[in-house]
Scaffold this active site. Sequence first.
Site, PDB file in Angstrom:
ATOM      1  N   CYS A  68      -6.812 -17.292 -16.649  1.00 18.29           N
ATOM      2  CA  CYS A  68      -6.821 -17.039 -18.099  1.00 18.29           C
ATOM      3  C   CYS A  68      -5.904 -15.864 -18.420  1.00 18.29           C
ATOM      4  O   CYS A  68      -5.175 -15.872 -19.404  1.00 18.29           O
ATOM      5  CB  CYS A  68      -8.220 -16.656 -18.579  1.00 18.29           C
ATOM      6  SG  CYS A  68      -9.446 -17.955 -18.532  1.00 18.29           S
TER       7      CYS A  68
ATOM      8  N   ASN B 163      -2.769  -9.058  -2.150  1.00 21.99           N
ATOM      9  CA  ASN B 163      -1.762 -10.048  -2.575  1.00 21.99           C
ATOM     10  C   ASN B 163      -2.347 -11.035  -3.576  1.00 21.99           C
ATOM     11  O   ASN B 163      -3.539 -11.349  -3.543  1.00 21.99           O
ATOM     12  CB  ASN B 163      -1.190 -10.776  -1.357  1.00 21.99           C
ATOM     13  CG  ASN B 163      -2.217 -11.672  -0.695  1.00 21.99           C
ATOM     14  OD1 ASN B 163      -2.376 -12.828  -1.068  1.00 21.99           O
ATOM     15  ND2 ASN B 163      -2.958 -11.140   0.268  1.00 21.99           N
ATOM     16  N   PHE B 164      -1.475 -11.504  -4.470  1.00 20.59           N
ATOM     17  CA  PHE B 164      -1.901 -12.426  -5.522  1.00 20.59           C
ATOM     18  C   PHE B 164      -2.206 -13.821  -4.996  1.00 20.59           C
ATOM     19  O   PHE B 164      -3.052 -14.526  -5.530  1.00 20.59           O
ATOM     20  CB  PHE B 164      -0.851 -12.519  -6.631  1.00 20.59           C
ATOM     21  CG  PHE B 164      -1.021 -11.476  -7.675  1.00 20.59           C
ATOM     22  CD1 PHE B 164      -2.155 -11.465  -8.480  1.00 20.59           C
ATOM     23  CD2 PHE B 164      -0.073 -10.492  -7.865  1.00 20.59           C
ATOM     24  CE1 PHE B 164      -2.330 -10.499  -9.453  1.00 20.59           C
ATOM     25  CE2 PHE B 164      -0.237  -9.519  -8.831  1.00 20.59           C
ATOM     26  CZ  PHE B 164      -1.363  -9.519  -9.626  1.00 20.59           C
ATOM     27  N   GLU B 165      -1.487 -14.214  -3.958  1.00 22.76           N
ATOM     28  CA  GLU B 165      -1.652 -15.553  -3.404  1.00 22.76           C
ATOM     29  C   GLU B 165      -3.130 -15.820  -3.076  1.00 22.76           C
ATOM     30  O   GLU B 165      -3.715 -16.818  -3.498  1.00 22.76           O
ATOM     31  CB  GLU B 165      -0.784 -15.671  -2.142  1.00 22.76           C
ATOM     32  CG  GLU B 165      -0.883 -16.986  -1.435  1.00 22.76           C
ATOM     33  CD  GLU B 165      -0.648 -16.834   0.082  1.00 22.76           C
ATOM     34  OE1 GLU B 165      -0.162 -15.781   0.529  1.00 22.76           O
ATOM     35  OE2 GLU B 165      -0.976 -17.773   0.795  1.00 22.76           O
TER      36      GLU B 165
ATOM     37  N   ARG C 223      -5.164   6.793   3.215  1.00 18.87           N
ATOM     38  CA  ARG C 223      -6.057   6.449   2.103  1.00 18.87           C
ATOM     39  C   ARG C 223      -7.320   5.704   2.529  1.00 18.87           C
ATOM     40  O   ARG C 223      -8.287   5.644   1.780  1.00 18.87           O
ATOM     41  CB  ARG C 223      -5.308   5.618   1.053  1.00 18.87           C
ATOM     42  CG  ARG C 223      -4.802   4.292   1.602  1.00 18.87           C
ATOM     43  CD  ARG C 223      -3.695   3.703   0.767  1.00 18.87           C
ATOM     44  NE  ARG C 223      -3.217   2.451   1.355  1.00 18.87           N
ATOM     45  CZ  ARG C 223      -2.422   2.377   2.420  1.00 18.87           C
ATOM     46  NH1 ARG C 223      -2.032   3.471   3.026  1.00 18.87           N
ATOM     47  NH2 ARG C 223      -2.050   1.222   2.889  1.00 18.87           N
TER      48      ARG C 223
ATOM     49  N   CYS D  56     -10.950 -22.864 -16.226  1.00 18.38           N
ATOM     50  CA  CYS D  56     -12.116 -22.721 -17.097  1.00 18.38           C
ATOM     51  C   CYS D  56     -12.356 -23.957 -17.966  1.00 18.38           C
ATOM     52  O   CYS D  56     -13.504 -24.302 -18.253  1.00 18.38           O
ATOM     53  CB  CYS D  56     -11.970 -21.493 -17.990  1.00 18.38           C
ATOM     54  SG  CYS D  56     -11.938 -19.955 -17.050  1.00 18.38           S
TER      55      CYS D  56
ATOM     56  N   CYS E  72       1.986  -2.483  -2.155  1.00 18.91           N
ATOM     57  CA  CYS E  72       1.814  -1.134  -1.612  1.00 18.91           C
ATOM     58  C   CYS E  72       2.845  -0.842  -0.540  1.00 18.91           C
ATOM     59  O   CYS E  72       3.187   0.298  -0.282  1.00 18.91           O
ATOM     60  CB  CYS E  72       0.411  -0.965  -1.057  1.00 18.91           C
ATOM     61  SG  CYS E  72      -0.833  -1.079  -2.357  1.00 18.91           S
TER      62      CYS E  72
ATOM     63  N   ARG F  20     -31.813   9.800  -5.240  1.00 18.62           N
ATOM     64  CA  ARG F  20     -30.904  10.219  -6.310  1.00 18.62           C
ATOM     65  C   ARG F  20     -30.444   9.015  -7.132  1.00 18.62           C
ATOM     66  O   ARG F  20     -30.046   9.151  -8.276  1.00 18.62           O
ATOM     67  CB  ARG F  20     -29.698  10.955  -5.734  1.00 18.62           C
ATOM     68  CG  ARG F  20     -30.058  12.195  -4.965  1.00 18.62           C
ATOM     69  CD  ARG F  20     -30.872  13.177  -5.807  1.00 18.62           C
ATOM     70  NE  ARG F  20     -31.125  14.410  -5.092  1.00 18.62           N
ATOM     71  CZ  ARG F  20     -32.130  14.590  -4.230  1.00 18.62           C
ATOM     72  NH1 ARG F  20     -33.002  13.614  -4.005  1.00 18.62           N
ATOM     73  NH2 ARG F  20     -32.289  15.744  -3.619  1.00 18.62           N
TER      74      ARG F  20
END
Length: 344
Positions: free
Chosen positions: A175, A132-134, A72, A251, A189, A13
Amino acid sequence: MQSDEHGDDRYSRQTRFAPIGTEGQARISAARIALIGAGALGSVSAELLVRAGAGFVRLIDRDFVELSNLQRQSLYDEDDVRQNLPKAVAAESKLRRINSTVQVEAIVDDVNPSTVEDYIQDVDLVLDALDNFETRFVVNDACAKHSRTWIYSAAVGSYGLVMPVIPGKSPCLRCMLGSLPAPGTSPTCDTAGVIGPITHIVASMQVAEALKLICGAVQPADLRLVTYDVWAGAFHSLDLGTETMATCPVCSEGRYDYLDGSPLRTITLCGRNAVQLIPAVKGDMDFLKLSKSFPAAGVQFNEFLMKCSAPPYELTLFKDGRAIVKGTEEAAMARSVYSKIVGA
Ligand SMILES: [Zn+2]
């Protein structure tokens, strides 16, 4: 290749879908992918990638399966909770049963500046399934340093987003966000909750982007930041542009502050069964707001500090974001408790 009486093999498929075809399937079968996190996003993305026939999937996670995950995280069940299985271990055995031809490598570990490079250097694509952002800023630096394409993904509440990053060719996390948000400023969460539909949607969008990248179907200029709020029914696709790259330390200068430094320094308090955590960016904690996500019995605060009981741990949080986690001497466990309650 195994096929049924209609001559249909496992991926028929998918190969009949023209943009993938047999050539795309061959690329998918050769692809090496690292998934960082095996929670709400990672468990779903891993399942989709393994069903799609990815060649190699590495799954790294530091946590155990808990009852509150099952709402979930559809790869796990009550047996995994009863057995106290690490998520990576529980995921691995299920993924092998789903598709035994895929090479699955499960790793129980904390991804941080000292471990991240080992996990991303020998893969083609890195998927962010973090909470987490860390750690995300560490992954952003490591992927830039090693020129690994990665897909930034996040979900909280009913909202989520996906943004692929091709180092040097499209904007990175710094950025977009500048620097690591101060602790306590972004919902997690554990404080704001999250519903199953959005984590499944974000994981699905993440894997769709992964398949497009693997099949060579996207150019850097095609990349978008896609956001979706499943409760509000609001979908946005934002053009990234490249202007921000000129002033981004990653960057434009190749500076990796989060990989080289330590955004959340941990100090084990010997003999006290506790770890102190010191964020590099000072916060200004809103205890009233943070405390609302806790059962009244589990939290108390005054103008200086907030104590949260999360058995077997206890977290004492100070106004500037510094914290002491009691109940462990392991830095990784303390970081996990901290990021669940405080975020960042
Ligand atoms: Zn950048």
